[in-house]
Design an enzyme around this catalytic site. Sequence first.
Site, PDB file in Angstrom:
ATOM      1  N   GLY A 132      38.942  42.329  38.697  1.00 32.18           N
ATOM      2  CA  GLY A 132      39.715  43.518  39.017  1.00 32.18           C
ATOM      3  C   GLY A 132      39.020  44.776  38.537  1.00 32.18           C
ATOM      4  O   GLY A 132      37.935  44.731  37.947  1.00 32.18           O
ATOM      5  N   LYS A 187      32.144  44.361  46.279  1.00 33.08           N
ATOM      6  CA  LYS A 187      32.321  45.791  45.968  1.00 33.08           C
ATOM      7  C   LYS A 187      31.095  46.348  45.262  1.00 33.08           C
ATOM      8  O   LYS A 187      30.824  47.551  45.330  1.00 33.08           O
ATOM      9  CB  LYS A 187      33.600  46.001  45.169  1.00 33.08           C
ATOM     10  CG  LYS A 187      33.687  45.232  43.849  1.00 33.08           C
ATOM     11  CD  LYS A 187      33.052  45.952  42.688  1.00 33.08           C
ATOM     12  CE  LYS A 187      33.046  45.092  41.439  1.00 33.08           C
ATOM     13  NZ  LYS A 187      32.401  45.773  40.295  1.00 33.08           N
ATOM     14  N   THR A 244      34.475  51.225  41.256  1.00 32.55           N
ATOM     15  CA  THR A 244      33.024  51.155  41.146  1.00 32.55           C
ATOM     16  C   THR A 244      32.295  52.110  42.086  1.00 32.55           C
ATOM     17  O   THR A 244      31.120  52.389  41.891  1.00 32.55           O
ATOM     18  CB  THR A 244      32.514  49.728  41.396  1.00 32.55           C
ATOM     19  OG1 THR A 244      33.058  49.238  42.619  1.00 32.55           O
ATOM     20  CG2 THR A 244      32.903  48.798  40.287  1.00 32.55           C
TER      21      THR A 244
END
Length: 328
Positions: A132, A187, A244
């Site tokens: 997460g 990601k 991110t």
Amino acid sequence: MKLSVLGAGAWGTALAAGWAPHHAVTLWGRNAAQLDAMQTARVNARYLPDCPLPDTLHFTPDLGHATDDADLIVVAVPSSGLRATLAALAIHPTLPPLLWVCKGFEPGSRKLPHQIVAELLPSHTQTGVLSGPSFAQEVALGYPTALTLACHDTVLAQHLAEALSVQRLRIYAHDDVIGVELGGALKNVMAIATGICDGLELGHNARAALVTRGLAEMTRLGVGLGGHFETFMGLSGLGDLILTTTGDLSRNRQVGLRLARGQRLDVILRELGHVAEGVTTAREVDALADELGIDMPIARAVCQVLFEELPAAQAVDALLNREIRAEF
């Protein structure tokens, strides 16, 4: 609960520090001298120099001692070190529930962590992933954070989520192990892309478009590999992507920013001093997308910049001049 956290890097240290006031936590690492220094100074000088460590946190370079009588093992080594760590655990006749927190594919094999766990610990079914939107430094400092914990066993996921949720660290239970793993891995590639975008000073509009289209790519590949669509709309997908791609504490975003300035990849990685999982993940993602026939132009562009010496500005131009098509 007696917790064993394996891996004294930034993330392992941060989790151990967050749990130590509430559980009996032992942090294991391979470097005995580093652990001795952490024990004495109560700080991880290399990875988290500004984050004091609780007096209740214990350290050991002895894997057997770290895991003896543990109620839960949390493996916090990078993806590249997961196999070796699991192989060392495999010699133990019985193991408690086990979680991993690495975000990426195994270099070369393109295996996700759960596949490596199944290979090396085939009889161990009490396993899961914790992932997460979370910068290690903020977790270590006690900033509010929400994570996802996924197990195939939903009862186990709920039990561990409740046990590991402490003040300012909230954990949600989930059953989509593959989707949570993929969200955390993919990601990082998009964070490199967004770093390139911001490093070229292309503006907020461009960043918003890139993040949104990046999420579409993540979801296409994630569902193609067996993840659930809704997982990519949650903390381990969209949440981690937002963090991110916009937060300067992101190592992968930093890689992109520096690539945009014309720095060489080997220099960037040496100066970072931390693992940037998105670099190795980009190559694996590009190959998987090609094998499955899934369109991932952003991931392809990142690979070209990283490994094929394509200038960042040219990669952006190529993306902007692709054939116009329907959004969905």
